[in-house]
Design a protein around this motif. Structure first.
Motif, PDB file in Angstrom:
ATOM      1  N   LYS A 288      -7.424  10.147  45.311  1.00  0.00           N
ATOM      2  CA  LYS A 288      -6.685   9.441  44.258  1.00  0.00           C
ATOM      3  C   LYS A 288      -5.642   8.505  44.868  1.00  0.00           C
ATOM      4  CE  LYS A 288      -3.474  10.575  40.529  1.00  0.00           C
ATOM      5  NZ  LYS A 288      -3.009  11.586  39.567  1.00  0.00           N
TER       6      LYS A 288
ATOM      7  N   ALA B  78      -6.595   4.908  45.783  1.00  0.00           N
ATOM      8  CA  ALA B  78      -7.208   4.027  44.779  1.00  0.00           C
ATOM      9  C   ALA B  78      -6.194   3.474  43.792  1.00  0.00           C
ATOM     10  CB  ALA B  78      -8.279   4.799  44.014  1.00  0.00           C
TER      11      ALA B  78
ATOM     12  N   VAL C 203      -6.249   7.587  39.548  1.00  0.00           N
ATOM     13  CA  VAL C 203      -5.871   6.657  40.623  1.00  0.00           C
ATOM     14  C   VAL C 203      -4.377   6.769  40.897  1.00  0.00           C
ATOM     15  CG1 VAL C 203      -7.702   4.955  40.157  1.00  0.00           C
ATOM     16  CG2 VAL C 203      -5.499   4.778  38.961  1.00  0.00           C
TER      17      VAL C 203
END
Lengths: 157, 157, 157, 157
Positions: free
Chosen positions: D97, D100, D116
């Motif tokens: 996560k 991103a 994200v």
């Protein structure tokens, strides 16, 4: 304003779903520029059970393609007035004035105000249309006018 | 300003009926973006008996298609000046300077001011054109300039 | 600023002669939107004896078509830097740095500043380009940037 | 905000890489308008080792063409949620996560925020998306939103 009785949306095309631009190529092809924000709103409204009619005074295949892709009805006035068309459609669908709104941007749209609950006009609509509007939408034509209307109806604004 | 003697409108194309944009595709096709608001105004003016000539220094089939669809005359200067063209057209139509207005946006349009009653310029016209204008229109080129002019003539502003 | 020594204009394409928009059709065709105001300026500059080179990092047939229609040279960098290209072109034409200006809008254009007299940047150019500009043009990319530059050179602003 | 852990960018298409406009020609062709500023940024980010995925709820060949030309992955949701797609792609790429970010502009994009590090929204994104944004980008959709994001990541703003 209360939108909870609304079951059908009538919308003009040029100046509402577009900014009025008309692309003309030198081989005779035409094009119009719609906005995907309206597309997302339309899909939500239809899923919610609301019917949407695109009414245009200019016969145009690009408009028909886009309307039908989104599950809307495409109606070419072909000389009839928009108010007569709307009354007929409401009658056939057994709906009342109170169930309908109309979004339009120009002088020729104003008379249809009498056959719907609310007449809504884009921010950059013609002065005479804005003067008759029950509500002026924040967005300009082609920039998500119908989406803003649908967000109001579905309380997602 | 008084528009009641106006029987003929001459208008430049690029920068007036469009914002000057010229789409070029990589297969050689060209396109221009007109506005349906102008289209509605033009149809009203013609129904009212006003003639409309589109005069352009750039030969372009897309422009010709759109002009003729709306019932306007398409005139390519082909090296002649706009003022000479306008004078000839007025002579042939037995009309006078007082019956004509010209809408233009650029330096090359300014000299035609001498052969018409009023020279009108879009809000975003070239500085030198705006300095010579009898009236500066509120709209930018391609966003309904001619519609605003026609609304003035027909008292629908 | 003095433009009386300028005999050659180098200009970037995307973001200067266009606003950076790239139309992609779902049959694979591409398009770009140029502006006729630039076209008028370019024709005047060329009639005045100024050479104009369009230098682009993106090979594009639509750009080539439009450049050549207006009498400009189309140059695809094809991996070379813009500053090297400009130096070579100046050498071959027996012109000096003092005879050349460059109009660009992005970071990759900044280094070419060193090989021309002035580096000019559109109003909406990248911050890093604007910081290096000798002059920031009032117009945004695609809205007549080169026309404004040419008006400055020909004292028609 | 710290972008030094970012190795993968997920981006919505309509309203982020475009302004939501959808060109429809009357022969059935569709088109979208991307921006070369995003293109330059994307090429830089990829050269820097960052992967870029375009995720769209609307299957569209024009979008696929442009994504792949720039070295990005084109992903059509085809009924799946964006958050599920992003989780799967991160798993397969063995990324977390924290590696991103996701750029989106509308209500349907908000839920992907949870999978994200940062959720970024264009200046003209939907009000509900902006309310959930970790960062609101200065640019409007289609005018270089992703470029601004990449400039932040590469410290070129």
């Amino acid at each position: 304003m209360r939108f909870d009785t609304v079951k059908i949306i009538f919308t003009d095309v040029d100046g509402v779903l577009t900014n009025g631009d008309l692309l003309v190529l030198n081989n005779g092809l035409y094009g119009k520029i719609f906005n995907t924000r309206d597309g997302l709103g339309i899909e939500k409204a239809i899923a919610y059970g609301i019917k949407i009619y695109w009414i245009t005074g200019r016969s145009d295949y690009a408009t028909k393609i886009r309307a039908e892709e989104l599950g809307c009805k495409y109606v070419f006035t072909n000389g009839r007035t928009k108010e007569d068309l709307i009354k007929n459609i409401l009658n056939e669908a057994k709906l009342k004035k109170d169930n309908a709104i109309f979004v339009g941007d120009d002088i020729t749209d104003v008379r249809a105000k009498s056959v719907v609950k609310y007449f809504l006009v884009p921010q950059d609509g013609h002065k005479k249309a804005r003067e008759s509007a029950d509500l002026i939408i924040n967005k300009n034509g082609g920039k998500g006018v119908l989406r803003e209307v649908i967000d109001l109806i579905l309380n997602e604004e």
